[in-house]
Design an enzyme around this catalytic site. Sequence first.
Site, PDB file in Angstrom:
ATOM      1  N   ARG A  40      10.252  -9.330   5.078  1.00  0.00           N
ATOM      2  CA  ARG A  40      10.249  -8.903   6.489  1.00  0.00           C
ATOM      3  C   ARG A  40      11.210  -9.769   7.271  1.00  0.00           C
ATOM      4  O   ARG A  40      11.157 -10.991   7.193  1.00  0.00           O
ATOM      5  CB  ARG A  40       8.849  -9.043   7.110  1.00  0.00           C
ATOM      6  N   ASN A  43      -6.026  -9.637   6.832  1.00  0.00           N
ATOM      7  CA  ASN A  43      -6.677  -8.596   7.623  1.00  0.00           C
ATOM      8  C   ASN A  43      -7.389  -7.606   6.710  1.00  0.00           C
ATOM      9  O   ASN A  43      -7.268  -7.652   5.483  1.00  0.00           O
ATOM     10  CB  ASN A  43      -5.684  -7.888   8.547  1.00  0.00           C
ATOM     11  N   ARG A  51      -0.297 -17.726   4.067  1.00  0.00           N
ATOM     12  CA  ARG A  51      -1.174 -17.911   5.225  1.00  0.00           C
ATOM     13  C   ARG A  51      -2.498 -18.582   4.829  1.00  0.00           C
ATOM     14  O   ARG A  51      -2.974 -19.464   5.527  1.00  0.00           O
ATOM     15  CB  ARG A  51      -1.449 -16.566   5.898  1.00  0.00           C
ATOM     16  N   CYS A  58       0.795  -1.240   0.000  1.00  0.00           N
ATOM     17  CA  CYS A  58       0.000   0.000   0.000  1.00  0.00           C
ATOM     18  C   CYS A  58       0.824   1.286   0.000  1.00  0.00           C
ATOM     19  O   CYS A  58       0.430   2.246  -0.669  1.00  0.00           O
ATOM     20  CB  CYS A  58      -1.052  -0.010   1.094  1.00  0.00           C
ATOM     21  N   GLU A 103      -3.296 -15.650  12.050  1.00  0.00           N
ATOM     22  CA  GLU A 103      -3.833 -14.516  11.272  1.00  0.00           C
ATOM     23  C   GLU A 103      -3.511 -14.792   9.815  1.00  0.00           C
ATOM     24  O   GLU A 103      -2.350 -14.830   9.441  1.00  0.00           O
ATOM     25  CB  GLU A 103      -3.184 -13.197  11.708  1.00  0.00           C
TER      26      GLU A 103
END
Length: 502
Positions: A328, A436, A468, A298, A433
């Site tokens: 990451r 989101n 995920r 984003c 998770e």
Amino acid sequence: MKLNRCAKEAMDDLEAFFIKANSELLARGAPPGEGARVVSWSLADDVIYVEIASEGPIRAHDALLRVKNGIGKELGKKHRMGVRKSSVDVYEIAFSVDYPPMEVVTIPFAASVSFNGTECTLRLENVDEVFLRENYIDRMISLIRDKTAGQHYMGKGEYWKEIWRSPRRETLYQNDPTEEMVERKWIKQGPTKGKWFLRPEITKLMRIMERIAIEEVLAPVGFQEVIASHVVPFDIWIKTGHMGGSPNEFYYVSEPATRDPSAWETFSDLVKITRKVPYEELGKCLSGPRAGICYAQCPVIYWSFTNETLADDSLPVLLFERTANSGRYESGGRHGMERVDEFHRIEPVYIGTKEQMLEIRENMLDRYKHVFNDILELEWRMARVTPFYMQQSGGFGLDDQGSNEEAEKSKGTIDFEAYMPYRGSREESEWLEFQNFSIVGDKYTRAFNIKSQTKELWSGCSGIGLERWSTAFLAQKGLSPDGWPAGFRERYGKMPPGLHLL
Ligand code: ATP
Ligand code: ZN
Ligand code: MG
């Protein structure tokens, strides 16, 4: 304040200036009686010493700048006098924080930070004018507020509140799917930390997940695809807040200092002779990092609209990106295929009015539910959590917490979590998770100065993590297509022949 000349002859005018300043110059813009005040002043040749106090909206350092400009204006002509340079010996700021500190608080530039309960005194010494003009002071105050809030908040654990839960599903599989994929040679670890090489079986599965996300969620809601660079310059992360909030998780990118082969000759020769990388020599040939690998897509999407005006009839703007891999540095948190250092995400970004954002949320949540309930048949739940933009910018989201009703109606982050049977019972284990959904208010439209013709713009994004989605699915359904729900099996089709490694 250092003047361009001795000001003895202007004593009377200075006296008059300072008397008037308290009632006019330093009162301007403040409610009656709440202006800043010059408490005392004195002159020694070409230096004026002032002591300024303020409790109202005119900050003492703003007051100093006003005084400095005022002297030039009022006395400049008559006495050919002006202030060359101003500096502050001591700046003491008292303010209150929401939570008393639980540990020592330190920040750069502060000579000391001390507390009496929630009353904080910040002391600065030898501060130059640039420092005052650039408004570091207010940011230092916010940082202290944030750090004390953070200490309070760390002790309490993250904010988390379940808002929806799917029906319970029969447990079909109880292994860690990553381990079984390694055994079956569907995946191979490496070549560097936290990365995987995906072989045909799981690659196909990830691609099917991607297709489902696009065909069942993004296309029906009206998203268009864009392709963004995955090298992100620091100035973009300064604007989003990531630079200060997540610097310990970036993968940094350096450019060669020059492309001139002669500058690289020694390096090349050493490699050819030693068959090793001469790191010290390499250091000489590189520029320091000025960018990082994509952390989320984003920021670059927002950057692409910097200073643009969006036509009202083009709102909401709905875009998604799926080519920039995210990097990451997860370090000790790495696990299997689900927490990795390089992952594949689709990120939809939506920009429009507040009402449009809320409508997008309804539409997307409906479509997501359809995918997870009817196609993947997952056992999953949604929870309201500390917004990612607070976490990743180093804030703690206290403003956004506690007021759930308000959040329900507007901003915030919803995490989607899947039960992972291999981790233990539903009640005690940590769910994964797997994606989101966020509405961030005007945080990023303001940061990048993105305007519409008439309306206030909000925006948001949703991170669809394909590793995920895939591990959540495999952890519940297993690796054998026989156990997969019909809707997914149909889309997957035949298992690729894969590789036969001896
Ligand atoms: P976590 O709390 O698990 O670290 P996050 O809050 O850092 O996640 P976001 O920045 O909100 O994650 O990213 C959104 C999505 O990106 C996540 O829902 C997940 O699908 C994916 N994701 C984030 N970090 C990783 C990772 N290390 N490996 C794989 N997928 C990830
Ligand atoms: Zn995002
Ligand atoms: Mg994370």
